[in-house]
Design a protein around this motif. Structure first.
Motif, short mmCIF file in Angstrom:
data_model
loop_
_atom_site.label_atom_id
_atom_site.label_comp_id
_atom_site.label_asym_id
_atom_site.label_seq_id
_atom_site.Cartn_x
_atom_site.Cartn_y
_atom_site.Cartn_z
N VAL A 20 0.84 -1.20 0.00
CA VAL A 20 0.00 0.00 0.00
C VAL A 20 0.87 1.26 0.00
N ALA A 21 1.89 1.26 0.86
CA ALA A 21 2.77 2.44 0.95
C ALA A 21 3.48 2.68 -0.37
N LEU A 66 11.41 3.20 -5.10
CA LEU A 66 12.32 2.07 -4.95
C LEU A 66 13.45 2.42 -4.00
N THR A 67 13.98 3.65 -4.15
CA THR A 67 15.06 4.11 -3.28
C THR A 67 14.59 4.18 -1.83
N ALA A 68 13.39 4.74 -1.63
CA ALA A 68 12.86 4.88 -0.27
C ALA A 68 12.72 3.51 0.37
N LEU A 69 12.14 2.58 -0.38
CA LEU A 69 11.91 1.24 0.15
C LEU A 69 13.23 0.61 0.60
N ALA A 305 9.85 4.61 5.53
CA ALA A 305 10.55 5.48 4.57
C ALA A 305 9.60 5.93 3.46
N LEU A 306 8.78 5.02 2.96
CA LEU A 306 7.86 5.38 1.88
C LEU A 306 6.83 6.40 2.35
N LEU A 307 6.27 6.17 3.55
CA LEU A 307 5.27 7.12 4.05
C LEU A 307 5.91 8.49 4.29
N ALA A 308 7.12 8.48 4.85
CA ALA A 308 7.82 9.75 5.09
C ALA A 308 8.06 10.45 3.76
N GLN A 309 8.40 9.68 2.75
CA GLN A 309 8.65 10.27 1.44
C GLN A 309 7.38 10.89 0.88
N VAL A 310 6.25 10.20 1.03
CA VAL A 310 4.98 10.73 0.51
C VAL A 310 4.66 12.07 1.17
N VAL A 311 4.76 12.10 2.50
CA VAL A 311 4.46 13.34 3.22
C VAL A 311 5.45 14.43 2.82
#
Lengths: 345, 404
Positions: A20-21, A66-69, A305-311
């Motif tokens: 989902v993230a 991909l990088t965030a993950l 990391a993905l959620l932080a990136q989205v925000v």
């Protein structure tokens, strides 16, 4: 048996959350792209009347997600390894000077005028520049760790080792500051932005360097879960079990410095994830067994990391601010609910 | 709050230094020069005399105003920095008695003019001094390595200019001990100078880069002139530039929207893009040169940071890319950031940088002369966007980035 059920349930939930993230990270950004369009682009149908949509997804969002993950997974694992190795709940790549060492390595490469800098800014060597930055970062991380490691063989107390790591970190930061003070403004801008932390700077062309190194680092952790479990019970105990303690220490440190160094090189010093993610996983799993902790940390690191990136990208705020802001309260909740202490057997 | 005795001491020091400057200032000019030419100190003060024969008028600069009051001028900078509040400076003709100031002006720094010495924290102030013929007042700069202006470099080589912040750290004791008439700062950094201001050094801001038009930015030449009593010289210089600029602009006025190329600016940095803001002077220059800036609907000034994806959404089909980093070739650009390929100007080779004139130390002439010569920047840009409208013009700064 109940704990095994719990572990499986938690891991399954984390896999779903990670997917989902990841999709959220592809769907959301500063440019609004309708969800159905995002889906169409992902299955290869193009952006329709807006060719820039598919450009954005393919060249910006996909490499960034991909990088965030992978970076999240890497920092989580590096933190987990450090915490186990030093049996200290506060250990992470930052506390032991790894990130500071990596920063110093990058500063030396990026900011000093001379051959190395020329290769990166304004040359036609291209990828060689990234290789230099990565090498500088890993070398800095490894230097920091070997100092800490060399000392840890002589000093009994893990707290002393941690303090030495912190002091090394401060010394490395001081050198970095000296280099920064003498640098040219144009290069400083890049440096400052690097310091904010970002998953958006890694391009598709750089992924072939980034991905294998991170996977190699993660593989080391995955292959040593039993040894890490033994270390958790104390080095003398691990030795009595027939484990080559010196070797496992070296392998674990090498793995952590590759993970910490590579992420720091490409994404900047991303705060908080390394120390927090392992605790989140211990709290959710209710165990310190690395056979469950390692996969959970990989998944949880990726999610955070993905959620932080989205925000961060939807609000145009520095990543480092976001990782701590969303991670810290969650960590506190997990720790409060788990009254048995941070390291549960 | 400071205890009153400390404030009194500061005030005494401030008055002492002002009077010291007055004395020094007076001795600089030979006797016999007229009292109203502005260059000499008043010997016998007459409250009815207007001591400023030539007065500055600001036509384009939005951020500054001046009011003449016979023996002193009240200068107001409306927006010294992004969030800063209004600043007033009282420029008192040397030899005139200190006026009674109330209200907003009660705490305004008082500067004796013409100034005899000056510190500066921006290389963009240097061409103003050169244009007005007063490089000799410069006695200190933050760091010499940013300076690109030749006459100033000469003065630095002669050892007549001290560096007060060679590595970003300000040395307040050096500034206070050298007691310059003013310390001119680029704005946005006022907080760093609080101590120095409290010690009685007049800190004056020059946020020329916040102006929304290139002519407004160039008009800050008159601001510098206020401190040197060179309003007339500045006006004459500026008028020539303004007339040339407006004549050039007239050539592109009638170009219809569909024939205006779409123009992008900036540099990518770790997934973000630093670009000129929509209400910046660069945006205005692009419009005046017959182009359409891709962020022209944005209302920020100066520069701004946008997401890489936002930049791709707007600029991937742009026709020209102006201003960036010191790229030697398109190939070098792509080595630095492969995603530059997604922008049409890179694919078709229409990237232009202002690096035609670079001195031996690698410093850009554009950043020194460009401040006062928007007409030349405009002519360069017209020649890029509409070569047929500027056939007589030879490029001054801009150069097309070669493929290899």
């Amino acid at each position: 048996m109940a704990s095994h059920h719990r572990e499986s349930a938690v891991l399954a939930a984390l896999v779903v959350a990670l997917i989902v993230a990841f999709l959220l990270s592809l769907a959301l950004g500063s440019v609004w792209i309708p969800f159905e369009r995002v889906g169409a682009i992902l299955i290869g149908n193009g952006g329709g009347s807006n060719p820039e949509y598919s450009l954005i997804i393919q060249t910006v969002r996909l490499p960034r997600a991909l990088t965030a993950l992978l970076a999240g997974a890497a920092l989580g694992i590096a933190g987990l390894q450090m915490q186990t190795l030093f049996r200290n709940p506060l250990a992470d790549p930052f506390a032991l000077g790894i990130a500071s060492g990596a920063s110093l390595g990058v500063a030396l490469v990026v900011l000093t005028s001379g051959a190395a800098a020329a290769t990166i800014f304004g040359s036609n060597l291209g990828m060689a520049g990234d290789v230099w930055v990565t090498a500088g970062s890993i070398a800095g991380a490894a230097a920091a760790l070997s100092v800490v490691l060399a000392l840890s063989t002589r000093v009994e107390s893990p707290a002393t080792v941690l303090i030495v790591g912190l002091m090394f970190g401060y010394a490395a930061q001081a050198f970095t500051t000296v280099i920064v003070a003498g640098a040219e403004p144009a290069k400083l801008q890049d440096w400052v932005r690097w310091g904010f932390g970002s998953f958006g700077g890694v391009t598709r062309e750089q992924l072939p360097i980034f991905v294998p190194l991170i996977l190699a680092g993660l593989a080391i952790a995955a292959a040593t879960t039993k040894q890490l479990n033994a270390l958790l019970l104390g080095e003398s105990y691990a030795g009595s079990m027939g484990l080559n303690v010196r070797r496992i220490r070296f392998v674990t440190m090498a793995g952590a410095s590759i993970l910490g160094g590579v992420v720091t090189a490409f994404c900047g010093p991303v705060a908080f994830l390394g120390v927090a993610v392992p605790h989140m996983c211990r709290g959710l799993l209710g165990t310190s067994d690395h056979r469950a902790l390692v996969p959970a940390t990989v998944l949880m690191g990726g999610i955070v990391a993905l959620l932080a990136q989205v925000v961060s990208s939807s609000r145009s705020l520095p990543l480092n601010a976001i990782t701590s802001l969303i991670g810290a309260p969650f960590l506190v909740i997990v720790l409060m609910r788990n009254r048995r202490g941070v390291f549960t057997a | 709050m400071e205890p009153p005795n400390r404030r009194a001491i500061f005030r005494a020091i401030a008055i002492a230094s002002v009077s010291l400057i007055l004395t020094l200032g007076c001795t600089r000019f030979p006797e016999g020069s007229s009292a109203t030419d502005g260059r000499s100190c008043i010997e016998k003060f007459d409250p009815a005399t207007d001591y400023f024969a030539e007065k500055a008028k600001f036509e384009f600069a939005e951020n500054i105003s001046v009011e003449y009051r016979k023996s002193y001028k009240v200068v107001t900078v409306r927006r010294p920095s992004e969030n800063g509040s209004l600043e007033h400076y009282v420029l008192l003709q040397c030899g005139a008695p200190r006026p009674v100031l109330t209200g907003d002006l009660a705490n305004a720094p008082i500067v004796s003019v013409p100034i005899t010495s000056m510190f500066s924290d921006s290389a963009t102030h240097m061409p103003l001094l050169v244009e007005l013929g007063h490089v000799d007042v410069l006695t200190g700069i933050n760091a010499a390595r940013y300076v690109t202006t030749e006459p100033v470099l000469d003065r630095i080589r002669q050892g007549k200019v001290v560096e007060y912040a060679p590595n970003y750290v300000i040395n307040p004791e050096l500034v206070i001990s050298k007691a310059p008439s003013i310390l001119m700062v680029g704005g946005g950094t006022l907080d760093e100078y609080k101590t120095i201001r409290k010690a009685g050094i007049a800190i004056v801001v020059n946020p020329e880069w916040e102006e929304g038009t290139a002519l407004g930015r160039a008009e800050w030449l008159k601001y510098m002139a206020l401190f040197l009593n060179e309003e007339g010289k500045a006006q004459r210089s500026f008028d020539v530039i303004r007339d040339r600029y407006t004549a050039l602009r007239a050539r592109t006025r009638s170009i219809p929207e569909r024939d205006r190329p779409r123009v992008m600016t900036g540099v990518a940095s770790r997934g973000m893009f630093e670009v000129s803001a929509g209400a910046s002077y660069v945006s205005r220059l692009i419009a005046d040169a017959g182009g359409t800036y891709i962020w022209s609907d944005n209302t920020s000034k100066g520069v701004m940071t946008v997401d890489l994806e936002a930049q791709i959404a707007r600029a991937s089909s742009a026709d020209f890319w102006i201003n960036g980093r010191e790229w030697k070739s398109l190939k070098a650009m792509l080595a630095e950031e492969p995603r530059y390929r997604e922008f049409k100007p890179v694919r078709q080779g229409s990237v232009w940088l202002y690096d035609r004139l670079v001195n031996a130390e690698g410093a850009y002439d554009y950043w020194s002369r460009g401040v006062t010569r928007p007409d030349l920047i405009l002519a360069d840009l017209i020649k890029i966007f509409h070569p047929e409208l500027a056939t007589e013009h030879e490029f001054v700064w801009y150069k097309q980035v070669p493929a290899e």
